[in-house]
Design an enzyme around this catalytic site. Structure first.
Site, PDB file in Angstrom:
ATOM      1  N   SER A  23      -2.583  -7.790   3.378  1.00 34.26           N
ATOM      2  CA  SER A  23      -2.807  -7.532   4.810  1.00 34.26           C
ATOM      3  C   SER A  23      -3.118  -8.845   5.528  1.00 34.26           C
ATOM      4  O   SER A  23      -2.664  -9.061   6.658  1.00 34.26           O
ATOM      5  CB  SER A  23      -3.974  -6.559   5.000  1.00 34.26           C
ATOM      6  OG  SER A  23      -3.653  -5.308   4.458  1.00 34.26           O
TER       7      SER A  23
ATOM      8  N   ARG B 281      -2.089  -6.582  -8.163  1.00 37.08           N
ATOM      9  CA  ARG B 281      -1.004  -7.556  -7.946  1.00 37.08           C
ATOM     10  C   ARG B 281      -1.113  -8.653  -9.000  1.00 37.08           C
ATOM     11  O   ARG B 281      -0.956  -8.399 -10.165  1.00 37.08           O
ATOM     12  CB  ARG B 281      -1.092  -8.117  -6.526  1.00 37.08           C
ATOM     13  CG  ARG B 281      -0.815  -7.096  -5.437  1.00 37.08           C
ATOM     14  CD  ARG B 281      -1.214  -7.596  -4.078  1.00 37.08           C
ATOM     15  NE  ARG B 281      -2.648  -7.883  -4.053  1.00 37.08           N
ATOM     16  CZ  ARG B 281      -3.340  -8.239  -2.983  1.00 37.08           C
ATOM     17  NH1 ARG B 281      -2.733  -8.397  -1.846  1.00 37.08           N
ATOM     18  NH2 ARG B 281      -4.649  -8.452  -3.062  1.00 37.08           N
TER      19      ARG B 281
ATOM     20  N   LYS C  66     -18.300  -5.710   7.535  1.00 39.07           N
ATOM     21  CA  LYS C  66     -16.974  -6.351   7.422  1.00 39.07           C
ATOM     22  C   LYS C  66     -16.365  -6.555   8.798  1.00 39.07           C
ATOM     23  O   LYS C  66     -16.525  -5.700   9.681  1.00 39.07           O
ATOM     24  CB  LYS C  66     -16.037  -5.470   6.595  1.00 39.07           C
ATOM     25  CG  LYS C  66     -16.070  -5.765   5.110  1.00 39.07           C
ATOM     26  CD  LYS C  66     -14.790  -5.263   4.439  1.00 39.07           C
ATOM     27  CE  LYS C  66     -14.759  -5.555   2.966  1.00 39.07           C
ATOM     28  NZ  LYS C  66     -13.492  -5.103   2.352  1.00 39.07           N
TER      29      LYS C  66
ATOM     30  N   HIS D  16       0.844  -1.209   0.000  1.00 40.10           N
ATOM     31  CA  HIS D  16       0.000   0.000   0.000  1.00 40.10           C
ATOM     32  C   HIS D  16       0.878   1.257   0.000  1.00 40.10           C
ATOM     33  O   HIS D  16       0.625   2.204  -0.744  1.00 40.10           O
ATOM     34  CB  HIS D  16      -0.870   0.050   1.260  1.00 40.10           C
ATOM     35  CG  HIS D  16      -1.864  -1.063   1.406  1.00 40.10           C
ATOM     36  ND1 HIS D  16      -1.970  -1.817   2.554  1.00 40.10           N
ATOM     37  CD2 HIS D  16      -2.805  -1.549   0.554  1.00 40.10           C
ATOM     38  CE1 HIS D  16      -2.937  -2.712   2.415  1.00 40.10           C
ATOM     39  NE2 HIS D  16      -3.454  -2.573   1.212  1.00 40.10           N
TER      40      HIS D  16
END
Ligand code: PNS
Length: 159
Positions: A128, A90, A41, A17
């Protein structure tokens, strides 16, 4: 003024990030790091913790603003008068999800563009979730997250 919004959960912020922020801060006059806070979430870090870690990790940039948001990203962007979303990409596995988000955001707000920035090769495997799993099990997160927040991440998972 060229403004972009870099949205994410940042649960927690990683070097991947931070690299996207660094590169975006060179291309835009202002980068708004938009920290999603969706009640549906299950975040590991609270919104306060995620904001704090971002503030520490990104303190060297004077054209970066860190702001929480909930609801639709495009609504947040309209409030901020921002029309460009930056996302890091990615592996191929990111593509399908990111394409869906970009197209749905475009459907909501045709004036908003999504720009994809390829992840640095050193961080193309990084997430993460992986950082949390490694930290939770006492593994090595040096080089995966900014040095300034490494200890806070270990502390979060200390038994
Ligand atoms: O770090 P993440 O999980 O990839 O971040 C996801 C985030 C916060 C960028 C995304 O969930 C988001 O934009 N949420 C806001 C809701 C929204 O606008 N969704 C787009 C239509 S599907």
């Amino acid at each position: 003024m060229r403004v972009c919004v870099y949205p994410g959960s940042f649960d927690p912020v990683t070097n991947g990030h931070a690299d996207i922020v660094k590169r975006s801060a060179k291309l835009f006059d202002k980068v708004i790091v938009a920290v999603g806070n969706n009640s549906a979430k299950n975040y590991s870090f609270s919104i306060e913790e995620r904001l704090k870690l971002l503030e520490i990790a990104l303190k060297e940039y004077d054209n970066v603003e860190i702001v929480p948001f909930n609801g639709l990203l495009v609504n947040f962007m309209r409030q901020k008068n921002a029309y460009t979303i930056v996302k890091g990409l990615r592996a191929i596995s990111d593509y399908e999800y990111e394409l869906q988000m970009a197209l749905l955001n475009k459907y909501q707000s045709p004036e908003i563009e999504t720009l994809f920035m390829m992840s640095d090769i050193n961080y193309s495997y990084l997430s993460s979730s992986a950082v949390k799993e490694i930290a939770r099990n006492g593994g090595r997160i040096e080089g995966l997250v900014p040095d300034s927040i490494k200890d806070s991440i270990y502390e979060k998972f200390a038994l």
